[in-house]
Design a protein around this motif. Structure first.
Motif, PDB file in Angstrom:
ATOM      1  N   GLU A  16      22.764 -29.772 -20.184  1.00 55.54           N
ATOM      2  CA  GLU A  16      24.133 -29.316 -20.415  1.00 55.54           C
ATOM      3  C   GLU A  16      24.399 -29.088 -21.897  1.00 55.54           C
ATOM      4  O   GLU A  16      23.940 -29.859 -22.739  1.00 55.54           O
ATOM      5  N   LYS A  21      30.218 -27.782 -21.813  1.00 54.83           N
ATOM      6  CA  LYS A  21      30.272 -28.492 -20.530  1.00 54.83           C
ATOM      7  C   LYS A  21      29.667 -27.714 -19.367  1.00 54.83           C
ATOM      8  O   LYS A  21      30.068 -27.882 -18.218  1.00 54.83           O
ATOM      9  N   LYS A  22      28.722 -26.849 -19.674  1.00 54.23           N
ATOM     10  CA  LYS A  22      27.974 -26.136 -18.638  1.00 54.23           C
ATOM     11  C   LYS A  22      26.501 -26.177 -18.996  1.00 54.23           C
ATOM     12  O   LYS A  22      26.134 -26.412 -20.159  1.00 54.23           O
ATOM     13  N   ASP A  23      25.639 -25.910 -18.004  1.00 53.95           N
ATOM     14  CA  ASP A  23      24.203 -25.983 -18.300  1.00 53.95           C
ATOM     15  C   ASP A  23      23.733 -24.716 -19.009  1.00 53.95           C
ATOM     16  O   ASP A  23      24.385 -23.665 -18.959  1.00 53.95           O
TER      17      ASP A  23
END
Length: 362
Positions: A16, A21-23
């Motif tokens: 992440e 807050k995302k991969d």
């Protein structure tokens, strides 16, 4: 065991990006995957070359490959970057405009602006700096460019100003066009026109960040800049004393006004403590302690760092070679860390804007 590209992407989808807050795979930050037997290489395209989490992300990628595929793979990770932007800044080629402001004079705003711009450039970004402090332009002195005059060219019948380049960044100051020994008694409309020309009539080329050193206070120039050009965000400089904090609070309030609505990327506390050159580990909080952090917490904006009061900072500015250029100075690290946090906030703001735009369009 033969490795596939799909396996690599699947493994890296567990990494992440801490700020967004995302991969990394969802964010399309994994590029150029190359597999040769048990040798694997790929690029991670960060949102800024000044990313403070670069090492953390690289280690996470290596651990993901080892955990989800094999520990025996020889991994080469190329950490690169592509600075984000979400809207037309109104200045061709410029991705982000960063305003540096203060509620009052004398808090070292220009010193922060100069060293912020240079630190971003040292990290690998393309940077420009506008000295919009009409009544007290100090950038020419701080870069050793007193008496310098930018070149002008004609393009389709329009005059184009060539910013002066020094220390790897492009510069323009109203001080390049005025007599340093004479005051500038300009009324509001003349001031606004002059500032707009620094943006509109200059050939800035391709820039990741254009840093604007605004005058102290909350006057005509602030309104002109914020309403004429989409500012990515503002950095507010203060010192620890209550009187400075009160004015900084007003400055932040100006950016948050509905008519201006510029995101505040955070507060920098300048002259946070005194450190003598012969005792660099000692800290003397002669103006009070923690005021900037408390104000940031109170207003729910990021705290971007403390800059110590060290004689070398002012000496280097007076000598035309800002302190962040001195690799041996402990101040170098303070300004580099601040610049990383500013770049981090730019990326977060741009990601949030993109999320809002996508939600509106869908």
């Amino acid at each position: 065991m033969e490795i596939t590209k799909q396996q690599v992407l699947q493994a890296l989808s567990h990494v992440e990006e801490p700020d967004l807050k995302k991969d990394l795979v969802t964010l399309n930050m994994i590029r150029d995957i190359h597999i040769d037997g048990n040798k694997l290489s790929f690029s991670v395209v960060l949102t800024t070359p000044a990313c403070p989490l670069k090492g953390l992300i690289e280690n996470a990628c290596r651990n993901a490959i080892a955990h989800f595929i094999s520990k025996d793979i020889a991994v080469t990770v190329n950490m690169t970057s592509q600075v984000t932007t979400q809207r037309n800044t109104g200045v061709p080629g410029v991705k982000n405009i960063i305003a540096v402001a203060s509620g009052k004079g004398g808090v070292g705003k220009s010193t922060v602006s100069v060293n912020l711009a240079l630190a971003l450039a040292k990290a690998g970004a393309k940077v420009g700096l506008i000295d919009a402090d009409i009544y007290g332009p100090s950038i020419p002195i701080m870069f050793g460019l007193e008496g310098a005059r930018p070149m002008a060219t004609q393009e389709n019948g329009k005059t184009r100003i060539e910013p002066i380049e020094k220390y790897g960044i492009k510069l323009l100051s109203i001080g390049f066009f005025t007599d340093p020994n004479q005051p500038v008694p300009w009324r509001g409309p003349m001031v606004s026109t002059a500032v707009k020309q620094l943006f509109n009539d200059a050939d800035w080329g391709e820039l990741d960040y254009l840093v604007i050193d605004l005058p102290p206070g909350t006057g005509d120039i602030h309104i002109t800049v914020t309403q004429s050009f989409p500012i990515t965000g503002a950095v507010v400089v203060t010192t620890p004393q209550n009187v400075a904090l009160a004015d900084a609070k007003k400055g932040i309030g100006m950016f948050m006004m509905e008519a201006i609505n510029v995101p505040v990327m955070g507060i920098v506390e300048n002259m946070a403590y005194f450190t003598p050159a012969e005792l660099p580990e000692n800290k003397y909080y002669i103006f009070g302690q923690g005021g900037g952090q408390k104000l940031a917490a109170q207003l729910e904006v990021p705290f971007l760092g403390e800059i110590p009061l060290v004689k070398g900072i002012s000496d280097s500015g007076d000598a035309g070679k800002p302190i962040v250029l001195d690799e041996t100075s402990p101040m170098n690290q303070a300004f580099m860390l601040m610049a990383e946090r500013v770049a981090q906030q730019v990326s977060i703001i741009n990601a949030e804007r993109m999320h809002v735009l996508n939600a509106v369009n869908n």
